[in-house]
Motif scaffolding. Structure first.
Motif, mmCIF file in Angstrom:
data_model
loop_
_atom_site.group_PDB
_atom_site.id
_atom_site.type_symbol
_atom_site.label_atom_id
_atom_site.label_comp_id
_atom_site.label_asym_id
_atom_site.label_seq_id
_atom_site.Cartn_x
_atom_site.Cartn_y
_atom_site.Cartn_z
ATOM 1 N N THR A 110 0.830 -1.200 0.000
ATOM 2 C CA THR A 110 0.000 0.000 0.000
ATOM 3 C C THR A 110 0.869 1.257 0.000
ATOM 4 N N ILE A 111 1.930 1.250 0.770
ATOM 5 C CA ILE A 111 2.849 2.387 0.782
ATOM 6 C C ILE A 111 3.478 2.581 -0.602
ATOM 7 N N GLY A 112 3.869 1.487 -1.243
ATOM 8 C CA GLY A 112 4.419 1.574 -2.592
ATOM 9 C C GLY A 112 3.409 2.092 -3.598
ATOM 10 N N PHE A 113 2.155 1.651 -3.456
ATOM 11 C CA PHE A 113 1.101 2.119 -4.359
ATOM 12 C C PHE A 113 0.848 3.612 -4.176
ATOM 13 N N ILE A 114 0.814 4.067 -2.936
ATOM 14 C CA ILE A 114 0.607 5.503 -2.664
ATOM 15 C C ILE A 114 1.770 6.317 -3.226
ATOM 16 N N TYR A 115 2.991 5.804 -3.079
ATOM 17 C CA TYR A 115 4.166 6.490 -3.619
ATOM 18 C C TYR A 115 4.059 6.629 -5.140
ATOM 19 N N GLU A 116 3.693 5.530 -5.823
ATOM 20 C CA GLU A 116 3.549 5.579 -7.272
ATOM 21 C C GLU A 116 2.438 6.536 -7.685
ATOM 22 N N TRP A 117 1.366 6.550 -6.933
ATOM 23 C CA TRP A 117 0.246 7.427 -7.236
ATOM 24 C C TRP A 117 0.652 8.891 -7.105
ATOM 25 N N LYS A 119 3.679 10.107 -7.299
ATOM 26 C CA LYS A 119 4.676 10.440 -8.320
ATOM 27 C C LYS A 119 4.063 10.615 -9.705
ATOM 28 N N GLY A 120 2.796 10.205 -9.878
ATOM 29 C CA GLY A 120 2.135 10.372 -11.157
ATOM 30 C C GLY A 120 2.359 9.248 -12.139
ATOM 31 N N ALA A 121 2.766 8.078 -11.650
ATOM 32 C CA ALA A 121 3.036 6.963 -12.544
ATOM 33 C C ALA A 121 1.753 6.395 -13.125
ATOM 34 N N LEU A 122 0.635 6.632 -12.505
ATOM 35 C CA LEU A 122 -0.630 6.080 -12.980
ATOM 36 C C LEU A 122 -1.367 7.019 -13.919
ATOM 37 N N GLU A 123 -0.866 8.239 -14.091
ATOM 38 C CA GLU A 123 -1.519 9.205 -14.982
ATOM 39 C C GLU A 123 -1.066 8.966 -16.406
ATOM 40 N N TRP A 124 -2.021 8.905 -17.303
ATOM 41 C CA TRP A 124 -1.720 8.649 -18.712
ATOM 42 C C TRP A 124 -2.224 9.833 -19.550
ATOM 43 N N GLU A 125 -1.449 10.240 -20.537
ATOM 44 C CA GLU A 125 -1.829 11.383 -21.361
ATOM 45 C C GLU A 125 -2.525 10.944 -22.604
#
Length: 125
Positions: A110-117, A119-125
């Motif tokens: 969960t901590i890793g998922f929040i970190y990725e979120w 950092k914007g890794a889940l945002e797609w253009e």
């Protein structure tokens, strides 16, 4: 023959049979395809078969790094689900220690998922 050579005879025989079978199963199809002519390319064999249309750019073009991040995230959470099912099945044997261990594991994910979120890794253009 010395006595020790008789001990290795079954192993050498097994090795010879394995090499013969691998030569048959690998070499024979190659020789047959050369003889029959299935390795001769033509227009139909070289056409696009996966997508149905020609490629836009070079096939060696680099992907965006976000593609790799999303794929790694998918693998991580897919493995999480793969660990959850056996854990749930064996929970009555592992007891409180097994439950606490899985909660630590899920907390780290969960901590890793929040970190990725964040950092914007889940945002797609």
């Amino acid at each position: 023959m010395p006595a020790i050579a008789h001990q290795y005879l079954p192993i050498l025989l097994f090795l010879a049979v394995a090499i013969a079978f691998s030569g048959i199963f690998v070499g024979l199809p190659i020789l047959l395809s050369k003889g029959i002519g299935t390795d001769k390319p033509d227009v139909a064999k070289l056409s696009e078969y996966e997508s149905g249309f020609p490629a836009f750019t070079d096939s060696r073009a680099q992907f965006d790094v976000r593609f790799y991040l999303v794929s790694i995230l998918f693998i991580i959470f897919d493995l999480e689900v793969a660990f959850l099912f056996p854990w749930a099945v064996s929970l009555h044997w592992t007891g409180v220690f097994g439950w606490a261990s899985m909660m630590v594991f899920l907390g780290i994910l969960t901590i890793g998922f929040i970190y990725e979120w964040k950092k914007g890794a889940l945002e797609w253009e």
